[in-house]
Design a protein around this motif. Structure first.
Motif, PDB file in Angstrom:
ATOM      1  N   VAL A 104     -17.589  31.941 -38.577  1.00  0.00           N
ATOM      2  CA  VAL A 104     -18.176  32.718 -37.479  1.00  0.00           C
ATOM      3  C   VAL A 104     -18.738  34.033 -38.024  1.00  0.00           C
ATOM      4  O   VAL A 104     -19.881  34.414 -37.726  1.00  0.00           O
ATOM      5  CB  VAL A 104     -17.118  32.987 -36.381  1.00  0.00           C
ATOM      6  CG1 VAL A 104     -17.626  34.014 -35.382  1.00  0.00           C
ATOM      7  CG2 VAL A 104     -16.738  31.687 -35.684  1.00  0.00           C
TER       8      VAL A 104
ATOM      9  N   GLU B 100     -22.712  35.273 -38.129  1.00  0.00           N
ATOM     10  CA  GLU B 100     -23.119  36.558 -37.539  1.00  0.00           C
ATOM     11  C   GLU B 100     -23.845  37.416 -38.572  1.00  0.00           C
ATOM     12  O   GLU B 100     -24.852  38.061 -38.274  1.00  0.00           O
ATOM     13  CB  GLU B 100     -21.895  37.283 -36.971  1.00  0.00           C
ATOM     14  CG  GLU B 100     -21.334  36.590 -35.730  1.00  0.00           C
ATOM     15  CD  GLU B 100     -20.088  37.264 -35.162  1.00  0.00           C
ATOM     16  OE1 GLU B 100     -19.438  38.038 -35.902  1.00  0.00           O
ATOM     17  OE2 GLU B 100     -19.770  36.999 -33.991  1.00  0.00           O
TER      18      GLU B 100
ATOM     19  N   VAL C 290     -21.663  35.685 -32.357  1.00  0.00           N
ATOM     20  CA  VAL C 290     -21.304  34.338 -31.899  1.00  0.00           C
ATOM     21  C   VAL C 290     -20.216  34.492 -30.835  1.00  0.00           C
ATOM     22  O   VAL C 290     -19.104  34.904 -31.161  1.00  0.00           O
ATOM     23  CB  VAL C 290     -20.766  33.482 -33.070  1.00  0.00           C
ATOM     24  CG1 VAL C 290     -20.271  32.126 -32.557  1.00  0.00           C
ATOM     25  CG2 VAL C 290     -21.823  33.295 -34.151  1.00  0.00           C
TER      26      VAL C 290
ATOM     27  N   ARG D 250     -29.630  28.243 -30.090  1.00  0.00           N
ATOM     28  CA  ARG D 250     -29.371  29.522 -29.409  1.00  0.00           C
ATOM     29  C   ARG D 250     -30.650  30.290 -29.137  1.00  0.00           C
ATOM     30  O   ARG D 250     -30.646  31.268 -28.414  1.00  0.00           O
ATOM     31  CB  ARG D 250     -28.445  30.397 -30.266  1.00  0.00           C
ATOM     32  CG  ARG D 250     -27.016  29.903 -30.305  1.00  0.00           C
ATOM     33  CD  ARG D 250     -26.094  31.015 -30.694  1.00  0.00           C
ATOM     34  NE  ARG D 250     -26.455  31.587 -31.997  1.00  0.00           N
ATOM     35  CZ  ARG D 250     -25.957  32.714 -32.459  1.00  0.00           C
ATOM     36  NH1 ARG D 250     -25.117  33.404 -31.740  1.00  0.00           N
ATOM     37  NH2 ARG D 250     -26.318  33.162 -33.655  1.00  0.00           N
TER      38      ARG D 250
END
Lengths: 83, 497
Positions: free
Chosen positions: A48, A52, A59, A82
């Motif tokens: 994660v 980012e 995230v 996204r």
């Protein structure tokens, strides 16, 4: 902060997972990361943070689900979606 | 009539046959089905010659066959030995040999992994599992006829053996009897007021002693056990969603799992108002995260449980919201009713308890040191250093030896060092907990003329040790700093790390 990127290079992600999370073990882009037990809970959090860093966009924790993090390809698809 | 760890199941199946005993995802196992299926397995095991005095392995991920295996093995009179399906096959094979396990109960998806274990053992004769392909394999659902005689049992028979890290390089097994398991079960039912209204999250794997709370205490009162699939422990937001959907009322885990939930579990977006107990133990809890959880879950009660797996639960501390100073360790509380304690001059906690293990399996050398007889009582030497507050409650201060807890996994640093030093290129090794407190780091030097890489060493360890034991950083040094007596200067290593 620069403009957020909406893609992540699967090859780069593969290198990150192999080098930083698997101690150099090779990994395929469609290989199970979580269900196989290869990546543990700290590894998920490293992933994660890496996404980012690379994309410059946070995230949300609600997005950290099996569907989005099952494989390297799934992560790349998730980041792309996204946009 | 004597009671055993499986005695309550038939009673519960009679009272509430259709009620869910275990659920996982969309699958459910009723009390009636658990009773029937475990009876069948126990008959099958009896036909294979398994009974009191034998040991049967369980090699499974979390699934509904797991409680069937646990209760079926106990009903046969044998002891069950949980085998971590994620551990390296050589390690598991060592446990199988050590316990002379001749039968393992498994599941289809684990058959290939188990083959690797079998190829490394000599004693394993039979594998039982639903739909497992392969030689010498029988289905779990075979309708074997009842044995002519019920097995002759006593409450002092072995019920289960849990293996943990051993400082001599091989894992050591803690042998619990039906009597010690029941003492834990009865005590926790009373301590947490468990009832058939409870829906208990089973977070811990079967080879952790914590799983006893759901598998036995929960089933003994007719509760429903909500099994948490292993993968969800890596996905805190999905885990909290499951807790809401499954209307979980009790939670018991190591602090690490709760800290993950607090940090990443978006608990503020979940309805967890049914959660009435949050119980943690196995490692010290951080004050900051405890406060955070108490704020996020105002309706829940919190309890800090302490007790090495050798003794099951020993003390508890029901925490009022923020009663203790943020700077003090979270208290581990008062001894449970069935426990007597002594504190030695060096601060080591000694425990005498009806829930205590019989001893380490096959390890008279360890047993000689592990117990001490005082005032006619057998006390277990915990190796934990504690302090007693004026109100009688205990605070955990640390370890006397080199045992550490990494994300709830109990690890002997000596075991990791011994595994690492089997690599032919290495001269000396030192392993310690990293500054983050969540991972291990290793420092090594090479034999003159030999070279290796951290990747190679990491791969070497993965063949020998479970994942949490593998240092996340391995540094190759030219030489270690030495103490005046010529030993590796571990103090200096801790500072430079």
């Amino acid at each position: 902060m620069s403009t957020p990127k909406h893609t992540i290079d699967p090859a780069e992600l593969t290198r990150f997972v192999s080098d930083k999370l698997l101690g150099g073990r090779a990994i395929a882009a469609d290989e199970e990361l979580l269900l196989s037990g290869l990546v543990d809970s700290l590894g998920v959090m490293s992933l994660v943070a890496h996404i980012e860093d690379v994309t410059g966009a946070p995230v949300p924790m609600q997005d950290v689900i099996l569907e989005n993090f099952a494989t390297i390809n799934a992560i790349a698809d998730y980041v792309g979606a996204r946009a | 009539m004597d009671r055993y760890l499986d005695t309550h199941l038939d009673h519960r199946a009679h009272l509430t046959p259709g009620k869910d005993a275990f659920v996982i995802g969309q699958e459910r196992l009723s009390y009636a089905d658990l009773a029937t299926k475990s009876d069948r397995l126990s008959r099958q095991l009896s036909h294979l010659g398994v009974g009191p005095g034998s040991r049967v392995g369980i090699f499974m991920d979390k699934c509904l066959d797991m409680p069937v295996a646990v209760y079926g093995i106990l009903k046969s009179g044998a002891a069950y030995v949980p085998l971590d399906a994620a551990a390296p096959s050589a390690r598991t094979a060592g446990i199988v040999e050590d316990c002379s396990i001749s039968v393992i109960v498994t599941q289809a998806s684990k058959a290939a992994r188990l083959e690797e274990v079998v190829s490394k053992t000599t004693c394993l004769g039979q594998i039982i599992g639903a739909d497992v392909e392969g030689a010498d394999c029988t289905s779990i659902d075979t309708d074997a006829p009842a044995p002519e005689r019920a097995p002759e049992r006593t409450p002092d028979d072995h019920a289960y053996i849990l293996f943990t890290s051993g400082s001599t390089g091989a894992p050591k097994g803690m042998v619990h009897t039906h009597a010690s398991g029941l003492a834990y079960m009865d005590m926790t039912v009373a301590l947490f007021g468990l009832t058939d209204q409870d829906r208990m999250a089973n977070q811990s794997p079967l080879h952790f002693d914590m799983a006893m709370l759901e598998f036995f205490s929960g089933i003994s009162v007719g509760a429903t056990v909500v099994m948490i699939p292993e993968v969800l422990t890596k996905l805190p937001a999905s885990l909290s969603q499951l807790m809401e959907d499954a209307q979980v009322t009790t939670w018991y885990s190591v602090p690490f799992a709760l800290i993950q939930l607090a940090e990443y579990g978006v608990i503020d977006q979940r309805d967890l108002t049914r959660l009435r107990w949050v119980i943690f133990g196995g490692a010290p809890m951080s004050n900051r995260h405890l406060r955070q959880l108490q704020t996020l879950l105002p309706g829940a009660r919190f309890s800090n449980s302490y007790g090495p797996a050798e003794a099951n639960q020993v003390t508890f501390h029901h925490l009022a919201p923020a009663p203790h100073s943020l700077h003090d360790p979270v208290p581990i509380g008062q001894p449970c009713d069935h426990t007597q304690i002594k504190i030695t001059e060096t601060g080591e906690l000694l425990i005498a308890s009806t829930a205590m293990m019989e001893g380490y399996w096959n390890r008279d050398d360890l047993n000689a040191d592990a117990f001490v007889h005082l005032d006619g009582q057998r006390y277990y030497r915990t190796g934990d250093v504690v302090r007693q507050a004026p109100d009688g409650s205990l605070q955990y201060l640390g370890r006397q030896d080199r045992q550490v807890k990494i994300r709830g996994f109990r690890i002997e640093l000596d075991e990791v060092e011994l595994a690492l030093s089997t690599h032919p290129a290495l001269f000396e090794v030192a392993v310690q907990v990293a500054k983050d407190g969540l991972t291990l780091e290793a420092f090594v030097t090479c034999v003159a003329g030999q070279t290796t890489t951290p990747e190679d060493l990491s791969a070497h360890l993965r063949d020998l040790l479970p994942a949490p034991y593998i240092p996340s950083k391995i540094e190759i040094l030219d030489a270690f700093e030495r103490t005046a007596t010529g030993k590796i200067n571990r103090e200096a290593l801790r500072k430079t790390a």
